[in-house]
Write a protein that holds these residues in place. Structure first.
Motif, PDB file in Angstrom:
ATOM      1  N   UNK B 156      19.609 -18.811  -8.301  1.00 48.63           N
ATOM      2  CA  UNK B 156      18.693 -19.944  -8.435  1.00 48.63           C
ATOM      3  C   UNK B 156      19.333 -21.271  -8.054  1.00 48.63           C
ATOM      4  N   UNK B 157      20.644 -21.402  -8.296  1.00 51.19           N
ATOM      5  CA  UNK B 157      21.311 -22.688  -8.065  1.00 51.19           C
ATOM      6  C   UNK B 157      22.156 -22.626  -6.809  1.00 51.19           C
ATOM      7  N   UNK B 158      21.929 -23.514  -5.861  1.00 52.77           N
ATOM      8  CA  UNK B 158      20.958 -24.602  -5.858  1.00 52.77           C
ATOM      9  C   UNK B 158      19.686 -24.304  -5.077  1.00 52.77           C
ATOM     10  N   UNK B 159      19.545 -23.063  -4.560  1.00 49.00           N
ATOM     11  CA  UNK B 159      18.435 -22.812  -3.639  1.00 49.00           C
ATOM     12  C   UNK B 159      17.067 -23.098  -4.280  1.00 49.00           C
ATOM     13  N   UNK B 160      16.909 -22.796  -5.572  1.00 50.42           N
ATOM     14  CA  UNK B 160      15.596 -22.996  -6.200  1.00 50.42           C
ATOM     15  C   UNK B 160      15.618 -24.175  -7.174  1.00 50.42           C
TER      16      UNK B 160
END
Lengths: 300, 209, 152
Positions: B156-160
């Protein structure tokens, strides 16, 4: 009379047992094992697939273009097996045909592997590396913020230094095109930063309070809330709206909501966000009513 | 016709019907027998039980019957049936109708955390993020704990999400469109129709006003 | 009194046998089943069905989505057979070592031809497709459930 009913009961009981049992009642029964005896249609379809694999697939192209004698010979073996499969198919021996097709497939994949890299491509490795590096960097930044917030002192500083050193080494290795070693260093840095953050933040609860800087910001929030509820009507009520009475009721509320939304948009266009927010709230309430009237009790 | 004769006749016809696999003969026999089983057939046709709910018999179908696998392909019949796999798992009311979080917590399933090493354990991170929302809608509680059982930070971090307070503008509408939480919820993790699983923290009396 | 009891049982038995003819036969795949049809149709193969449920019983999400590098997007990974044979994506496990090898074409290539790339039963599918009760498959439309046809 008594005997009459007994006979009827026996017959009906027999009937209910002999009839195909509805699925809901049949859950306990073991599933029939897969049909192992190959059928004509199945073998025919597999024959086509294997032919495609041997002649026109990307794997076939790779073997043909390779100039690798061993791989080319392997493919010839595969083709020979397929010819045998075709012959068996013609003489209606589907079991044998299926076996030859299995051999042809295995041989062909062997041929493709011979000329393959056998390795994950450099491109993919680099992609994966870059994504992981982005994570390490963002987590490092987070660690820095948390350590300032918690006044964690020298211990975390030491950890941070160790992580940064690994990241730097990883970068150097990548520049030297040692991508595997670079990734290994990066992964170690990643594990360390995870542990450091967990040590500082584990067991915490953070609260993100809702504060709007301007009325316009609050209006945007209400627009999103309104959009959401309008979408929920499609997500939650599609099946239920097949019943006319439910559909009528839902439509009534939705129409009401739409006209309020238009009203709110007009108010916002004039800069009167405060009134627009109140109108939007009423519009959203109509949508909540629509959803609840169809029997889905959403909170709010 | 005597009662006994009539009963015998009905019995014979029903048996014949069974032999014919409930064909038209069966209907005839039942029409004859209607005085002893009044109105069942008529009532059942229009008023099926729970007509708007997908009945249990239609859930978790074997691949050959699920509409997404080709029943004419030989491979379809070798695949596991979800119903068989889910039989022993804790149930839920949506999605696969399996409570996956509970299944993992209570060890009904033991999915690997590493594809090579079955012993490797996740580093579970216990951090709750509470997001206040407007009005009487319960606030959102995001538990890192349950998520890190399945996922890694890097998912999730940092893509989302940016792991920083105030850096993520969340929009419920975009979640429904498959972004942010909607990258998983509404596709494979429990669906967004389960409002209360996220909007789980009721407002205190003073906050409501 | 006894007659009535027998009669009730007989009625129940009759009802059970009647139910048989009423069980609806709708077509519904699992929540989270992904159909991947980037190249399959063009290559004359059946599209791939990836069952999320089967894999999450055996692996945590992280194994495929972090370690192996599958992006969270149906059809967004540009998977090809050659990449798989070289050990990328599905090939990271389906290599005859961790899971059965790719020689078993029909186990993955199992959707009816023409089925578009999708996440089955996703929220987005419900918002976009005209009628969520029908599968998006073009080849095999669902038989409408007996319960819903009577609503028209």
């Amino acid at each position: 009379m008594t005997r009459w009913f007994m006979i009827l009961f026996a017959v009906l009981a027999f009937l209910s047992v002999s009839a195909p049992v509805p699925k809901a009642f049949a859950e306990e029964e073991p599933k029939a094992p897969p049909v192992l005896k190959p059928k004509k249609a199945g073998v025919e379809s597999r024959l086509e697939n294997v032919k495609r694999l041997l002649e026109v697939s990307s794997g076939a192209d790779r073997v043909k273009a390779s100039g690798n004698a061993d791989a080319i010979a392997k493919r010839e073996e595969a083709i020979a097996a397929m010819v045998l499969a075709e012959e068996s198919f013609k003489s209606k021996d589907y079991k044998e045909s299926n076996e030859f097709l299995g051999q042809a497939t295995t041989l062909m994949f062997e041929a493709v592997r011979m000329v393959g890299t056998g390795n994950v491509s450099k491109e993919k490795k680099l992609d994966d590396y870059n994504r992981r590096a982005a994570s390490v960097n963002i987590l490092l930044e987070a660690l820095e913020r948390i350590s300032t917030e918690k006044k964690s002192g020298r211990e975390v500083e030491t950890q941070k230094d160790a992580i940064e050193a690994k990241v730097a080494l990883s970068k150097t290795l990548l520049e030297e095109e040692k991508i595997e070693e670079a990734r290994r260093e990066l992964d170690e840095a990643y594990e360390l930063v995870k542990v450091s953050i967990e040590e500082l933040r584990g067991g915490d609860t953070l609260i993100r309070s809702l504060e709007f800087a301007t009325k316009e910001e609050e209006y945007d929030y209400e627009i999103d809330r309104n959009d959401t509820h309008r979408m929920l009507i499609d997500v939650l009520l599609k099946e239920k709206r097949k019943t006319e009475s439910i559909d009528n009721m839902v439509s009534k509320f939705v129409t009401q909501s739409e006209s309020l939304r238009k009203e709110a948009e007009a108010q916002a266009a004039k800069g009167d966000y405060e009134t627009a927010i109140a109108t939007l709230d009423r519009s959203t309430k109509e949508l909540v009513r629509a959803i609840r009237s169809a029997g889905v009790y959403i909170p709010g | 016709m005597s009662m006994k004769m009539r009963a015998l006749r009905i019995m014979l016809m029903i048996m014949l019907a069974t032999l014919y696999g409930l064909s038209g003969v069966g209907d005839l026999a039942r029409a004859e027998a209607e005085d002893s089983t009044p109105q069942i057939q008529r009532a059942a046709k229009v008023n099926t039980f729970n007509r708007l709910l997908k009945p249990p018999s239609e859930r978790n179908l074997p691949p050959a019957e699920d509409g997404i696998h080709d029943p004419t392909s030989e491979g379809t019949y070798l695949l596991q049936s979800p119903r068989e796999a889910f039989d022993s798992l804790p149930k839920s009311n949506s999605g696969n109708r399996v409570d996956w979080v509970k299944a993992l917590e209570e060890k009904y399933i033991e999915p690997r955390f590493d594809r090579f090493d079955p012993e490797k354990k996740p580093m579970v991170f216990d951090l709750n993020i509470v997001r206040e929302v407007k009005g009487s809608m319960p606030d959102v509680v995001y538990p890192h704990k349950q998520h890190t059982e399945w996922l890694d930070c890097s998912n999730c971090h940092p893509a989302i999400f940016i792991p920083q307070k105030g850096a993520n503008q969340i929009s419920m509408a975009s979640i429904l469109m498959g972004e942010m939480c909607g990258v998983c919820h509404g596709k494979v993790a429990f669906p967004v129709s389960e409002c209360r699983k996220c909007h789980s923290q009721n407002k205190t009396a003073e906050a409501k006003n | 009194m006894w007659h009535r009891k027998v009669r009730t049982v007989a009625l129940c038995a009759a009802f059970v046998s009647l139910l048989t003819t009423l069980v609806a036969t709708g077509a519904h795949a699992e929540y989270g089943d992904v159909v991947i049809n980037n190249y399959s149709d063009t290559a004359g193969m059946r599209p791939v069905v990836f069952p999320h449920w089967f894999h999450r019983v055996r692996f945590r999400c992280k194994v495929c989505h972090a370690d192996i590098g599958f992006q969270f997007k149906a059809g967004g990974n540009d998977i090809t057979m050659l990449k798989i044979i070289d050990g990328e994506f599905c090939g990271a496990c389906h290599n005859g070592d961790i899971a059965w090898p790719v020689e078993n074409c029909a186990l993955c290539h199992s959707a009816p031809p023409g089925t578009p790339t999708q996440v089955h039963e996703s929220t987005l599918q419900k918002l976009v497709s005209p009628d969520s009760s029908e599968p998006v498959s073009t080849k095999k439309p669902a038989e409408p459930a007996a319960a819903t046809t009577s609503e028209k």
